[in-house]
Design a protein around this motif. Sequence first.
Motif: not given
Length: 475
Positions: A310-332
């Motif tokens: 499950r992907m989402g905001h890291g503060l949600d206890e049920e989430v197993a994957l948060g975002p990458l640190v910034n747009a540059e990292s995601r785009d890479k």
Amino acid sequence: MPVELFIGGAWRPASDGARISVADPATEQEIASVASGSVADGLDAVTAAHRAGPGWAATAPRERAEILRRAFDLMTERTDELAALIVLENGKTLADARGEVAYAAEFFRWYSEEAVRSLGTVQTAPSGTNRILVLRQPIGVCVLVTPWNFPAAMATRKIGPALAAGCTVVLKPASETPLTALAIGGILTEAGVPAGVVNVLPSARSGPVVRAMLDDPRVRKVSFTGSTEVGRALLSGAAKTVVSSSMELGGNAPFLVFADADLEAAVDIAMVAKMRNGGEACTAANRFYVERAVADEFTALLTTRMGGLRMGHGLDEEVALGPLVNAESRDKVAALVAQTVAMGATAATGGSIVGGTGHFYPPTVLADVPPGAPVLTQEIFGPVAPVVAFDGETEAVALANDTEYGLVSYVCTGDLAKGLRVAEALDSGMVGLNRGIVSDPAAPFGGTKQSGIGREGGHEGMLEFTESKYIAVEW
């Protein structure tokens, strides 16, 4: 929550008033405005560390040890507070952040124990004419440059041994994640670290500020964790004044699965090695080499596990994957996957950017990855697992070693003799044998080839912050 520079035991704004906007990677909203140090601020921090150096070096090892132990206790007591801060500025899940705080605090505990064990040696010279007395002395002012992916652990892994050895430090944290470093600076002060011994200097002008500090003859050590590209530049700068350098640089970790492995267990290990911190780790499994007889089965099992996160905001206890640190990292990451698919690979799950707010990229498994694909030659730093089949032990080792990096490797096999034989043949500084985590404060962490110089952790980690002094003496 501290947001100013910490120099000489005092909180202060940048000399020119510059600020860094720190954003939550999941919402892209600003969470804090932090002072951005200038070259002048950097040199002020060096001055503060230099002035505090003699007093700290003369402090009894037991006293230094007790201060580090108190810092461990304070970090442990504030686990939830620090974990939430890490999630907000870094994007990792709450479970990962709590794990990082525990790991980070452990460096203070470990080096509180090592502080009293900076052992020298004494021996008779082979000629019998004199004694050879060797002392371990603190190297002096240390500049510590840390990355954003583990904002607590990368700071304590350097600060702990430096303080234990009797050195003073200037910590330059990553611009993306300065809040955790500043919080640690406050904790160390509360634990009893004297003014000027630890200085924390966030700055968006990393290159000029760090170069100016390395050019200062009072600085005698630089310890850097980050990309190989930046590490090369720092080594070049350190050469001007012959500054002792420790470098923990990039990785391209192979993950080998042999046909005799327990595949369910191998997938469990793979999920830890790949998905810890969402794949944003230098130790993350980057290339999955699986023996051909079980490659399809392993890929199917891994796809099921990765696709179910499950992907989402890291503060949600049920989430197993948060975002990458910034747009540059995601785009890479997205570009690496797109290039690899264009070469003939198949996305078994994931494979494209998720729309909406936040720097999210879905868990992705790539099958049928061709030789030379970008995801095999570059450090991914994201939740992507490329799978390649191999035939036999010799080919597996050759594929694993076919990289300029050599930080860590992973091996899954049911044959211990084979596992140890392969581990010895792998050209990396660390090997996880049937295990997805190798990091431990009590163990020497570091790589071969262009993955770095020196070791962090263990007794070796403290020796990096000392100089050996030889005294020839007769009695």
